[in-house]
Scaffold this motif. Structure first.
Motif, short mmCIF file in Angstrom:
data_model
loop_
_atom_site.label_atom_id
_atom_site.label_comp_id
_atom_site.label_asym_id
_atom_site.label_seq_id
_atom_site.Cartn_x
_atom_site.Cartn_y
_atom_site.Cartn_z
N ALA A 3 0.85 -1.20 0.00
CA ALA A 3 0.00 0.00 0.00
C ALA A 3 0.88 1.24 0.00
O ALA A 3 1.91 1.29 0.68
N HIS A 4 0.46 2.24 -0.79
CA HIS A 4 1.06 3.56 -0.67
C HIS A 4 0.68 4.11 0.71
O HIS A 4 -0.51 4.09 1.07
N ALA A 5 1.66 4.59 1.44
CA ALA A 5 1.36 5.20 2.74
C ALA A 5 2.52 6.10 3.14
O ALA A 5 3.69 5.77 2.92
N GLY A 6 2.16 7.26 3.72
CA GLY A 6 3.20 8.18 4.17
C GLY A 6 3.87 8.93 3.03
O GLY A 6 4.99 9.42 3.19
N GLU A 7 3.19 9.01 1.87
CA GLU A 7 3.69 9.85 0.78
C GLU A 7 3.31 11.30 1.12
O GLU A 7 4.16 12.14 1.33
N GLU A 8 2.01 11.56 1.21
CA GLU A 8 1.50 12.83 1.74
C GLU A 8 0.81 12.60 3.08
O GLU A 8 0.68 13.51 3.90
N GLY A 9 0.34 11.38 3.28
CA GLY A 9 -0.45 11.06 4.48
C GLY A 9 0.43 10.92 5.72
O GLY A 9 1.65 10.73 5.62
N PRO A 10 -0.18 10.98 6.90
CA PRO A 10 0.55 10.99 8.17
C PRO A 10 1.06 9.60 8.55
O PRO A 10 0.63 8.58 7.99
N PRO A 11 1.96 9.53 9.54
CA PRO A 11 2.48 8.24 10.01
C PRO A 11 1.37 7.26 10.40
O PRO A 11 1.53 6.05 10.24
#
Ligand code: ADE
Ligand code: ZN
Length: 343
Positions: free
Chosen positions: A195-203
């Motif tokens: 999964a894309h995660a922590g690109e713009e989203g928070p930890p």
């Protein structure tokens, strides 16, 4: 071997974070638009390319989804995939785990069989040419959890062609937990999960991807560094991050590659990899990502070699194949230390 650039070219590598639709070059947009009789809002390739200036992820995605409207037939998907595979081989990519966005096509009325048929035909030819490819269909996170489930049901007849499922598109406001049911079902089907995660989203989104979706890898993960407990978790479990330097620069995730967190990730003991994300939009394929980040962060020969090794250890290849690639990289490492000790 004279320079880091030569070393990067010589190293065998795997690419683990590349969106097939993000390799749609502006020239091909015009060829396919013409072939399929689709009007474009841009007068020329240059005018289209001039529009590739993004303030953030959503700004890019708007153009990305518009551009892919020219993809209509099995032949279009075959041509797109073949072009990426040929380009990747020029960069000494030996194995690629490739994302595509089924919902972005089926929602426009393009049958899934055309999408998968074209890509799989190109994958078979790439294998004969020496490039191994695994496919990872992604769920679009700006759509609902139920839409993801419906998409998975549609994908199931083709499941033998896929190694996993992913999660991409607009991150903010769309936490991984929205997709728990689809990911659970994908796991039951024997698929790997990313999964894309922590690109713009928070930890917190990275935590959710780990604890709620149970992913095997995190795509991007930049913002994980804001949370030391999360860094510890990623290190202890050796969860790989598929990092995309030029993408981060073009989407304003970082202001300058000299401030990119990749070296901090390596220093923290994270399984960090380098990838191109959407090379037709972000100005470079895999070797250019390696070169620019190595030069901007002044990475050592050892760190560059580690990044190439990580690309295989983080892959979903069988262990025996991973070892084969690591041995080849090991021989490059030894030759390099012999030649530098001669100096
Ligand atoms: N889809 C294509 N590229 C993407 C990116 N960098 N982030 C999220 N979704 C994407
Ligand atoms: Zn991506």
């Amino acid at each position: 071997m004279t320079s880091i650039d030569d070393l990067i070219s010589a190293l065998p590598k795997a690419e683990l974070h590349i969106h097939l639709e993000g390799s749609l070059e502006p020239e091909m947009v015009f060829v396919l638009a013409d072939r399929n009789g689709i009007p474009l809002d841009y007068a020329s390739v240059d005018v289209l390319q001039d529009a590739y200036s993004f303030s953030g992820l959503q700004d890019f995605l708007d153009i990305y989804y518009t551009g892919m409207r020219v993809l209509q037939t099995e032949r279009d998907f075959y041509d797109l995939a073949t072009a990426y595979f040929e380009r990747a081989m020029q960069d000494n990519v030996r194995h690629a785990e490739v994302f595509f966005d089924p919902q972005a096509h089926t929602d426009r009325g393009v049958p899934l069989a055309e999408v998968v048929g074209g890509i799989v035909a190109a994958v078979k030819e790439a294998a004969l040419a020496g490039l191994g490819v695994y496919l990872i269909p992604c769920f679009l996170r700006h759509l609902s959890g139920q839409d993801a489930m419906d998409s998975l049901v549609e994908l199931e007849p083709f499941v033998e062609h896929f190694c996993g499922v992913g999660l991409d598109s607009s991150e903010l406001g769309h936490p991984p937990s929205k997709f728990v049911a689809a990911f659970e079902r994908a796991r039951e089907l024997g698929l790997k999960l990313v999964a894309h995660a922590g690109e713009e989203g928070p930890p917190e989104y990275v935590w959710e991807a780990l604890d709620i979706l149970h992913v095997d890898r995190i795509d991007h993960g930049n913002r994980a560094l804001e949370d030391s407990a999360l860094v510890e978790r990623l290190r202890n479990h050796q969860v790989p991050l598929t990092v995309c330097p030029l993408s981060n620069l073009k989407l304003a995730v970082v202001d300058d590659l000299r401030f990119h967190p990749l070296k901090s990730m390596l220093d923290a003991g994270l399984v960090t990899t380098v990838n191109s994300d959407d090379p037709a939009y972000f100005g470079g394929y895999l070797n250019k990502n390696f070169r620019e980040i190595a030069n901007s962060l002044d990475l050592s020969v050892d760190e560059v070699i580690t990044l190439a090794e990580n690309s295989f250890t983080a892959s979903f290849l069988p262990e025996s194949e991973i070892q084969k690639h690591l041995e080849e990289i090991g021989r490059i490492r030894v030759n390099l230390s012999v030649s530098t000790s001669d100096l």
